[in-house]
Design an enzyme around this catalytic site. Structure first.
Site, PDB file in Angstrom:
ATOM      1  N   GLY A 286      -4.986  -7.105   8.262  1.00  0.00           N
ATOM      2  CA  GLY A 286      -6.018  -8.092   8.552  1.00  0.00           C
ATOM      3  C   GLY A 286      -6.250  -8.233  10.049  1.00  0.00           C
TER       4      GLY A 286
ATOM      5  CB  ILE B 201      -7.001 -11.912  -0.223  1.00  0.00           C
ATOM      6  CG1 ILE B 201      -6.211 -13.019   0.469  1.00  0.00           C
ATOM      7  CG2 ILE B 201      -6.106 -10.956  -0.985  1.00  0.00           C
ATOM      8  CD1 ILE B 201      -5.609 -14.029  -0.508  1.00  0.00           C
ATOM      9  CG  ASP B 202      -7.420 -14.492   4.356  1.00  0.00           C
ATOM     10  OD1 ASP B 202      -7.120 -14.876   3.214  1.00  0.00           O
ATOM     11  OD2 ASP B 202      -6.625 -14.505   5.309  1.00  0.00           O
TER      12      ASP B 202
ATOM     13  NE  ARG C 171      -5.371 -34.536 -17.501  1.00  0.00           N
ATOM     14  CZ  ARG C 171      -4.279 -34.030 -18.079  1.00  0.00           C
ATOM     15  NH1 ARG C 171      -4.114 -32.725 -18.155  1.00  0.00           N
ATOM     16  NH2 ARG C 171      -3.366 -34.828 -18.575  1.00  0.00           N
TER      17      ARG C 171
ATOM     18  N   GLY D 277      -7.306 -18.279   2.178  1.00  0.00           N
ATOM     19  CA  GLY D 277      -8.385 -17.840   3.062  1.00  0.00           C
ATOM     20  C   GLY D 277      -8.102 -18.123   4.516  1.00  0.00           C
TER      21      GLY D 277
ATOM     22  CB  VAL E   5      -1.366 -16.330  -8.691  1.00  0.00           C
ATOM     23  CG1 VAL E   5      -2.507 -17.306  -8.476  1.00  0.00           C
ATOM     24  CG2 VAL E   5      -1.549 -15.615  -9.996  1.00  0.00           C
TER      25      VAL E   5
HETATM   26  O1  F6P Z   1      -4.107 -13.656   5.135  1.00  0.00           O
HETATM   27  C1  F6P Z   1      -3.837 -13.644   3.776  1.00  0.00           C
HETATM   28  C2  F6P Z   1      -3.198 -14.942   3.341  1.00  0.00           C
HETATM   29  O2  F6P Z   1      -2.954 -14.864   1.961  1.00  0.00           O
HETATM   30  C3  F6P Z   1      -3.965 -16.206   3.701  1.00  0.00           C
HETATM   31  O3  F6P Z   1      -5.011 -16.455   2.796  1.00  0.00           O
HETATM   32  C4  F6P Z   1      -2.875 -17.225   3.662  1.00  0.00           C
HETATM   33  O4  F6P Z   1      -3.169 -18.301   4.534  1.00  0.00           O
HETATM   34  C5  F6P Z   1      -1.678 -16.473   4.170  1.00  0.00           C
HETATM   35  O5  F6P Z   1      -1.960 -15.104   3.988  1.00  0.00           O
HETATM   36  C6  F6P Z   1      -0.381 -16.825   3.500  1.00  0.00           C
HETATM   37  O6  F6P Z   1       0.623 -16.139   4.166  1.00  0.00           O
HETATM   38  P1  F6P Z   1       2.095 -15.932   3.611  1.00  0.00           P
HETATM   39  O7  F6P Z   1       2.039 -14.994   2.458  1.00  0.00           O
HETATM   40  O8  F6P Z   1       2.834 -15.375   4.756  1.00  0.00           O
HETATM   41  O9  F6P Z   1       2.578 -17.272   3.153  1.00  0.00           O
END
Ligand code: F6P
Length: 365
Positions: free
Chosen positions: A102, A149-150, A185, A193, A284
Protein backbone atom coordinates in the site's frame (compact mmCIF):
# COMPACT_ATOMS: atom_id res chain seq x y z
CA UNK A 1 20.79 -14.69 -14.92
CA UNK A 2 19.44 -11.41 -13.67
CA UNK A 3 17.91 -11.81 -10.22
CA UNK A 4 14.77 -9.98 -9.13
CA UNK A 5 13.29 -9.83 -5.65
CA UNK A 6 9.56 -9.86 -4.89
CA UNK A 7 8.08 -8.76 -1.63
CA UNK A 8 4.65 -8.02 -0.21
CA UNK A 9 4.47 -5.38 2.47
CA UNK A 10 1.98 -3.68 4.79
CA UNK A 11 -1.50 -5.09 5.31
CA UNK A 12 -2.10 -8.16 3.16
CA UNK A 13 -4.77 -7.93 0.51
CA UNK A 14 -6.60 -10.40 -1.68
CA UNK A 15 -4.86 -10.76 -5.03
CA UNK A 16 -1.33 -10.23 -3.70
CA UNK A 17 -0.71 -13.93 -4.32
CA UNK A 18 -1.94 -13.59 -7.89
CA UNK A 19 0.60 -10.80 -8.37
CA UNK A 20 3.42 -12.86 -6.84
CA UNK A 21 2.53 -15.78 -9.10
CA UNK A 22 2.46 -13.58 -12.19
CA UNK A 23 5.79 -11.93 -11.42
CA UNK A 24 7.48 -15.28 -10.72
CA UNK A 25 6.12 -16.99 -13.81
CA UNK A 26 6.73 -14.08 -16.17
CA UNK A 27 10.24 -13.74 -14.76
CA UNK A 28 10.90 -17.39 -15.66
CA UNK A 29 9.41 -16.88 -19.12
CA UNK A 30 11.80 -13.97 -19.65
CA UNK A 31 14.83 -15.85 -18.36
CA UNK A 32 15.12 -14.02 -15.04
CA UNK A 33 15.72 -15.51 -11.61
CA UNK A 34 12.87 -14.52 -9.23
CA UNK A 35 13.50 -14.56 -5.49
CA UNK A 36 10.93 -14.21 -2.73
CA UNK A 37 11.81 -11.84 0.07
CA UNK A 38 9.83 -12.98 3.10
CA UNK A 39 7.74 -10.80 5.40
CA UNK A 40 8.12 -7.61 3.40
CA UNK A 41 11.00 -5.30 4.22
CA UNK A 42 11.68 -7.39 7.32
CA UNK A 43 13.03 -10.12 5.04
CA UNK A 44 15.41 -7.60 3.48
CA UNK A 45 16.64 -6.44 6.87
CA UNK A 46 16.93 -10.00 8.26
CA UNK A 47 18.19 -11.53 5.00
CA UNK A 48 15.38 -14.05 4.57
CA UNK A 49 15.02 -14.71 0.85
CA UNK A 50 15.15 -17.60 -1.56
CA UNK A 51 14.58 -18.45 -5.22
CA UNK A 52 11.10 -19.38 -6.36
CA UNK A 53 10.64 -22.03 -9.03
CA UNK A 54 7.76 -22.14 -11.51
CA UNK A 55 6.02 -24.83 -9.44
CA UNK A 56 6.43 -22.94 -6.16
CA UNK A 57 3.61 -20.59 -7.09
CA UNK A 58 1.16 -23.25 -8.21
CA UNK A 59 -2.37 -22.85 -6.84
CA UNK A 60 -1.77 -19.32 -5.60
CA UNK A 61 -4.47 -17.56 -7.61
CA UNK A 62 -7.28 -18.59 -5.33
CA UNK A 63 -5.52 -17.98 -2.01
CA UNK A 64 -6.16 -14.96 0.19
CA UNK A 65 -3.40 -13.28 2.20
CA UNK A 66 0.16 -13.47 0.93
CA UNK A 67 2.13 -16.72 0.99
CA UNK A 68 5.48 -14.89 1.12
CA UNK A 69 4.38 -13.10 4.27
CA UNK A 70 4.14 -9.43 5.08
CA UNK A 71 4.97 -7.09 7.92
CA UNK A 72 4.92 -3.47 8.90
CA UNK A 73 8.68 -3.22 9.35
CA UNK A 74 9.82 -0.53 11.79
CA UNK A 75 13.54 -1.12 11.16
CA UNK A 76 13.14 -0.22 7.48
CA UNK A 77 11.81 3.20 8.43
CA UNK A 78 15.28 4.05 9.77
CA UNK A 79 18.28 4.59 7.53
CA UNK A 80 20.24 1.94 9.44
CA UNK A 81 17.61 -0.65 8.49
CA UNK A 82 17.66 0.42 4.85
CA UNK A 83 21.46 0.22 4.87
CA UNK A 84 21.36 -3.40 6.04
CA UNK A 85 18.62 -4.10 3.48
CA UNK A 86 20.80 -2.67 0.70
CA UNK A 87 23.74 -4.82 1.83
CA UNK A 88 21.60 -7.97 1.71
CA UNK A 89 20.29 -7.11 -1.74
CA UNK A 90 23.83 -6.69 -3.07
CA UNK A 91 25.12 -9.82 -1.31
CA UNK A 92 22.29 -11.86 -2.81
CA UNK A 93 22.86 -10.43 -6.27
CA UNK A 94 19.44 -8.75 -6.54
CA UNK A 95 19.31 -5.57 -8.60
CA UNK A 96 15.57 -5.24 -9.16
CA UNK A 97 12.65 -5.32 -6.76
CA UNK A 98 8.93 -5.69 -7.23
CA UNK A 99 7.20 -4.28 -4.17
CA UNK A 100 3.52 -5.12 -3.71
CA UNK A 101 2.00 -3.02 -0.98
CA UNK A 102 0.00 0.00 0.00
CA UNK A 103 0.78 3.65 0.28
CA UNK A 104 3.23 3.29 3.21
CA UNK A 105 5.09 0.39 1.62
CA UNK A 106 5.48 2.18 -1.69
CA UNK A 107 6.67 5.28 0.14
CA UNK A 108 9.36 3.03 1.68
CA UNK A 109 10.25 1.71 -1.78
CA UNK A 110 10.56 5.22 -3.09
CA UNK A 111 12.86 6.17 -0.22
CA UNK A 112 15.10 3.17 -0.90
CA UNK A 113 15.29 4.17 -4.56
CA UNK A 114 16.16 7.77 -3.69
CA UNK A 115 18.86 6.76 -1.21
CA UNK A 116 20.33 3.83 -3.12
CA UNK A 117 23.52 5.59 -4.28
CA UNK A 118 24.32 7.00 -0.86
CA UNK A 119 23.54 3.67 0.83
CA UNK A 120 26.03 1.92 -1.46
CA UNK A 121 28.63 4.63 -0.79
CA UNK A 122 28.24 4.10 2.94
CA UNK A 123 28.44 0.31 2.56
CA UNK A 124 31.64 0.74 0.53
CA UNK A 125 33.14 3.21 2.99
CA UNK A 126 32.50 0.78 5.86
CA UNK A 127 33.86 -2.20 3.88
CA UNK A 128 30.54 -4.00 3.80
CA UNK A 129 30.70 -4.21 0.01
CA UNK A 130 33.64 -3.91 -2.39
CA UNK A 131 34.34 -1.68 -5.39
CA UNK A 132 33.14 -4.31 -7.89
CA UNK A 133 29.82 -4.71 -6.06
CA UNK A 134 29.48 -0.92 -5.84
CA UNK A 135 29.81 -0.70 -9.62
CA UNK A 136 27.74 -3.79 -10.47
CA UNK A 137 24.76 -2.79 -8.35
CA UNK A 138 24.93 0.93 -9.00
CA UNK A 139 21.28 0.99 -10.01
CA UNK A 140 18.36 -0.62 -8.26
CA UNK A 141 15.17 -0.93 -10.29
CA UNK A 142 12.02 -0.85 -8.24
CA UNK A 143 8.54 -1.44 -9.57
CA UNK A 144 5.55 -0.81 -7.31
CA UNK A 145 2.22 -2.65 -7.45
CA UNK A 146 -0.53 -1.32 -5.24
CA UNK A 147 -1.91 -4.03 -2.97
CA UNK A 148 -4.30 -2.72 -0.36
CA UNK A 149 -7.94 -3.16 0.55
CA UNK A 150 -8.21 0.57 1.24
CA UNK A 151 -8.06 1.85 -2.37
CA UNK A 152 -6.22 4.86 -1.04
CA UNK A 153 -3.45 5.33 -3.59
CA UNK A 154 -3.36 8.05 -6.15
CA UNK A 155 -2.67 7.32 -9.85
CA UNK A 156 -4.70 4.13 -9.96
CA UNK A 157 -8.44 3.58 -10.05
CA UNK A 158 -8.26 0.35 -8.08
CA UNK A 159 -5.80 -1.27 -5.73
CA UNK A 160 -5.29 -5.04 -5.66
CA UNK A 161 -7.67 -6.32 -2.98
CA UNK A 162 -10.18 -3.51 -2.59
CA UNK A 163 -12.90 -5.17 -4.65
CA UNK A 164 -12.66 -8.48 -2.76
CA UNK A 165 -12.85 -6.59 0.53
CA UNK A 166 -15.91 -4.79 -0.75
CA UNK A 167 -17.54 -8.09 -1.73
CA UNK A 168 -16.89 -9.40 1.77
CA UNK A 169 -18.42 -6.28 3.32
CA UNK A 170 -21.50 -6.56 1.10
CA UNK A 171 -22.00 -10.20 2.09
CA UNK A 172 -21.64 -9.32 5.77
CA UNK A 173 -24.00 -6.37 5.52
CA UNK A 174 -26.59 -8.48 3.68
CA UNK A 175 -26.47 -10.93 6.57
CA UNK A 176 -26.78 -8.15 9.11
CA UNK A 177 -29.69 -6.68 7.17
CA UNK A 178 -31.64 -9.92 7.57
CA UNK A 179 -31.20 -10.10 11.30
CA UNK A 180 -31.76 -6.34 11.68
CA UNK A 181 -35.07 -6.62 9.84
CA UNK A 182 -36.14 -9.62 11.88
CA UNK A 183 -35.60 -7.77 15.17
CA UNK A 184 -36.36 -4.26 14.02
CA UNK A 185 -32.88 -3.15 15.11
CA UNK A 186 -30.44 -0.45 14.13
CA UNK A 187 -26.96 -1.57 13.14
CA UNK A 188 -23.84 0.50 12.95
CA UNK A 189 -21.36 -1.33 10.75
CA UNK A 190 -17.76 -0.23 10.96
CA UNK A 191 -15.55 -0.93 7.96
CA UNK A 192 -11.80 -0.60 7.41
CA UNK A 193 -10.06 1.84 5.11
CA UNK A 194 -7.74 3.74 7.43
CA UNK A 195 -8.02 7.39 6.31
CA UNK A 196 -9.83 6.56 3.11
CA UNK A 197 -13.60 6.22 2.84
CA UNK A 198 -13.73 4.24 -0.40
CA UNK A 199 -14.77 0.96 1.21
CA UNK A 200 -17.41 2.67 3.36
CA UNK A 201 -18.75 4.72 0.48
CA UNK A 202 -19.00 1.87 -1.98
CA UNK A 203 -20.43 -0.46 0.67
CA UNK A 204 -23.06 2.14 1.58
CA UNK A 205 -23.99 2.45 -2.06
CA UNK A 206 -24.18 -1.31 -2.54
CA UNK A 207 -26.26 -1.90 0.58
CA UNK A 208 -28.51 1.17 0.45
CA UNK A 209 -27.31 2.33 3.86
CA UNK A 210 -29.36 4.95 5.65
CA UNK A 211 -26.43 7.07 6.81
CA UNK A 212 -22.72 7.10 6.18
CA UNK A 213 -19.59 8.56 7.77
CA UNK A 214 -16.38 8.87 5.74
CA UNK A 215 -13.17 10.76 6.52
CA UNK A 216 -13.20 12.75 3.29
CA UNK A 217 -16.55 14.38 3.90
CA UNK A 218 -17.04 15.09 7.58
CA UNK A 219 -20.55 16.28 8.52
CA UNK A 220 -20.67 19.96 7.65
CA UNK A 221 -22.44 21.05 10.79
CA UNK A 222 -21.49 20.89 14.46
CA UNK A 223 -24.81 19.35 15.46
CA UNK A 224 -24.62 16.44 13.03
CA UNK A 225 -26.12 14.20 15.69
CA UNK A 226 -29.43 16.06 15.45
CA UNK A 227 -29.32 16.09 11.68
CA UNK A 228 -28.72 12.35 11.49
CA UNK A 229 -31.34 11.50 14.10
CA UNK A 230 -33.94 13.73 12.44
CA UNK A 231 -33.39 11.96 9.15
CA UNK A 232 -33.42 8.46 10.63
CA UNK A 233 -36.49 9.27 12.71
CA UNK A 234 -38.30 10.19 9.53
CA UNK A 235 -37.44 6.79 8.09
CA UNK A 236 -38.60 5.08 11.27
CA UNK A 237 -41.87 7.05 11.35
CA UNK A 238 -42.43 6.09 7.74
CA UNK A 239 -42.40 2.47 8.83
CA UNK A 240 -38.85 1.42 8.02
CA UNK A 241 -38.11 -1.44 10.38
CA UNK A 242 -34.34 -1.41 10.48
CA UNK A 243 -31.62 1.19 10.22
CA UNK A 244 -28.18 0.69 8.74
CA UNK A 245 -25.38 3.17 9.37
CA UNK A 246 -21.95 2.60 7.88
CA UNK A 247 -18.96 4.14 9.60
CA UNK A 248 -15.53 4.23 8.04
CA UNK A 249 -12.91 3.52 10.69
CA UNK A 250 -11.24 6.83 9.88
CA UNK A 251 -14.44 8.91 10.05
CA UNK A 252 -14.05 12.34 11.62
CA UNK A 253 -16.24 15.33 12.40
CA UNK A 254 -15.58 18.81 11.07
CA UNK A 255 -13.26 19.51 14.00
CA UNK A 256 -11.27 16.40 12.96
CA UNK A 257 -12.38 14.44 16.03
CA UNK A 258 -12.99 10.72 15.35
CA UNK A 259 -16.62 9.66 15.01
CA UNK A 260 -16.85 6.41 16.93
CA UNK A 261 -19.29 3.64 16.02
CA UNK A 262 -20.24 3.13 19.68
CA UNK A 263 -21.11 6.81 19.99
CA UNK A 264 -23.40 6.56 16.94
CA UNK A 265 -25.00 3.41 18.36
CA UNK A 266 -25.68 5.13 21.70
CA UNK A 267 -27.31 8.04 19.88
CA UNK A 268 -29.61 5.70 17.95
CA UNK A 269 -30.58 3.98 21.18
CA UNK A 270 -31.05 7.12 23.28
CA UNK A 271 -32.68 9.45 20.77
CA UNK A 272 -34.57 7.04 18.51
CA UNK A 273 -35.23 4.22 20.99
CA UNK A 274 -33.73 1.64 18.69
CA UNK A 275 -32.28 -1.58 19.96
CA UNK A 276 -28.94 -0.67 18.41
CA UNK A 277 -25.79 -2.73 17.84
CA UNK A 278 -22.31 -2.22 16.48
CA UNK A 279 -20.65 -4.73 14.18
CA UNK A 280 -17.00 -4.03 13.48
CA UNK A 281 -16.13 -6.16 10.48
CA UNK A 282 -12.37 -6.09 11.10
CA UNK A 283 -9.93 -8.43 9.42
CA UNK A 284 -12.60 -10.62 7.87
CA UNK A 285 -12.55 -7.91 5.18
CA UNK A 286 -8.95 -8.74 4.37
CA UNK A 287 -8.80 -12.51 4.53
CA UNK A 288 -10.40 -15.03 2.23
CA UNK A 289 -10.29 -15.80 -1.41
CA UNK A 290 -9.83 -13.00 -3.97
CA UNK A 291 -12.65 -12.20 -6.37
CA UNK A 292 -12.15 -12.35 -10.13
CA UNK A 293 -11.15 -8.68 -10.36
CA UNK A 294 -8.29 -8.97 -7.89
CA UNK A 295 -7.00 -12.17 -9.52
CA UNK A 296 -7.11 -10.35 -12.85
CA UNK A 297 -5.54 -7.13 -11.59
CA UNK A 298 -2.75 -8.94 -9.71
CA UNK A 299 -2.00 -11.05 -12.76
CA UNK A 300 -1.91 -8.39 -15.46
CA UNK A 301 -0.05 -5.94 -13.25
CA UNK A 302 2.45 -8.63 -12.20
CA UNK A 303 3.18 -9.40 -15.84
CA UNK A 304 3.60 -5.70 -16.57
CA UNK A 305 5.97 -5.30 -13.63
CA UNK A 306 8.42 -7.75 -15.21
CA UNK A 307 8.17 -5.92 -18.55
CA UNK A 308 8.98 -2.66 -16.78
CA UNK A 309 12.02 -4.16 -15.07
CA UNK A 310 13.35 -5.31 -18.41
CA UNK A 311 12.64 -1.97 -20.01
CA UNK A 312 14.18 0.18 -17.26
CA UNK A 313 17.36 2.15 -17.86
CA UNK A 314 19.39 3.86 -15.14
CA UNK A 315 17.63 7.08 -16.09
CA UNK A 316 14.05 5.71 -15.92
CA UNK A 317 12.26 6.71 -12.74
CA UNK A 318 10.91 3.74 -10.76
CA UNK A 319 7.41 3.05 -12.00
CA UNK A 320 4.18 2.25 -10.22
CA UNK A 321 1.75 0.05 -12.12
CA UNK A 322 -1.84 1.23 -11.90
CA UNK A 323 -5.09 0.93 -13.79
CA UNK A 324 -7.09 3.74 -15.30
CA UNK A 325 -10.14 3.43 -17.52
CA UNK A 326 -9.49 -0.32 -17.68
CA UNK A 327 -6.00 0.19 -19.10
CA UNK A 328 -2.89 -0.75 -17.21
CA UNK A 329 -0.89 2.40 -16.52
CA UNK A 330 2.71 3.11 -15.61
CA UNK A 331 3.43 6.29 -13.65
CA UNK A 332 6.55 7.36 -11.79
CA UNK A 333 6.34 5.91 -8.30
CA UNK A 334 7.58 9.12 -6.72
CA UNK A 335 4.76 11.06 -8.38
CA UNK A 336 2.07 8.62 -7.22
CA UNK A 337 3.42 8.70 -3.67
CA UNK A 338 3.53 12.51 -3.63
CA UNK A 339 0.05 12.85 -5.09
CA UNK A 340 -1.33 10.36 -2.59
CA UNK A 341 0.06 12.36 0.30
CA UNK A 342 -1.17 15.60 -1.21
CA UNK A 343 -4.68 14.50 -2.06
CA UNK A 344 -4.96 11.87 0.70
CA UNK A 345 -7.55 9.84 -1.19
CA UNK A 346 -7.90 8.27 -4.57
CA UNK A 347 -11.67 8.49 -4.74
CA UNK A 348 -13.93 10.85 -6.54
CA UNK A 349 -16.93 10.90 -4.25
CA UNK A 350 -19.18 12.99 -6.46
CA UNK A 351 -20.79 10.20 -8.47
CA UNK A 352 -21.20 8.06 -5.38
CA UNK A 353 -22.87 10.88 -3.49
CA UNK A 354 -25.33 11.29 -6.34
CA UNK A 355 -26.04 7.57 -6.40
CA UNK A 356 -26.69 7.65 -2.67
CA UNK A 357 -29.45 10.13 -3.33
CA UNK A 358 -31.36 7.33 -5.06
CA UNK A 359 -31.88 5.82 -1.64
CA UNK A 360 -33.70 8.87 -0.34
CA UNK A 361 -33.78 12.37 -1.79
CA UNK A 362 -33.17 13.75 1.68
CA UNK A 363 -29.99 11.78 2.10
CA UNK A 364 -27.91 14.49 0.51
CA UNK A 365 -26.78 16.96 3.12
O1 F6P B 1 -4.33 -0.85 5.18
C1 F6P B 1 -5.14 -1.97 5.30
C2 F6P B 1 -5.80 -2.01 6.66
O2 F6P B 1 -6.60 -3.16 6.72
C3 F6P B 1 -6.59 -0.76 7.05
O3 F6P B 1 -7.86 -0.75 6.46
C4 F6P B 1 -6.60 -0.88 8.53
O4 F6P B 1 -6.70 0.39 9.13
C5 F6P B 1 -5.27 -1.49 8.85
O5 F6P B 1 -4.82 -2.12 7.66
C6 F6P B 1 -5.28 -2.48 9.98
O6 F6P B 1 -3.96 -2.85 10.21
P1 F6P B 1 -3.51 -4.11 11.07
O7 F6P B 1 -3.86 -5.34 10.31
O8 F6P B 1 -2.06 -3.93 11.23
O9 F6P B 1 -4.29 -4.07 12.34
Amino acid sequence: KRRIGILTSGGDSQGMNAAVRAVVRMAHVKGLDPWAIYDGYQGLVDNVMRPLAWADVQGLLRLGGTVIGTARCLAFRERAGRLTAAQHLVENGIDALVVIGGDGSLTGADRLRAEWGSLLDELLATNRIDQVQRATYAHLNIVGLVGSIDNDMSSTDMTIGCVSALHRICEAVDAIEATALSHGRAFVVEVMGRHCGWLALTAALASAADWLFVPERPPLVDNWEEEMCAHLKKLKDRGQKKILVIVSEGAIDKNLKPIKSEYVRDLLAAKLKFDARVTTLGHVQRGGSPCFYDRYLGTVQGVRAVDEILRATPETPSPMIGISNNKITVEPLVQAVTLTHAVSTAIDAKDFARAMELRDPEFAT
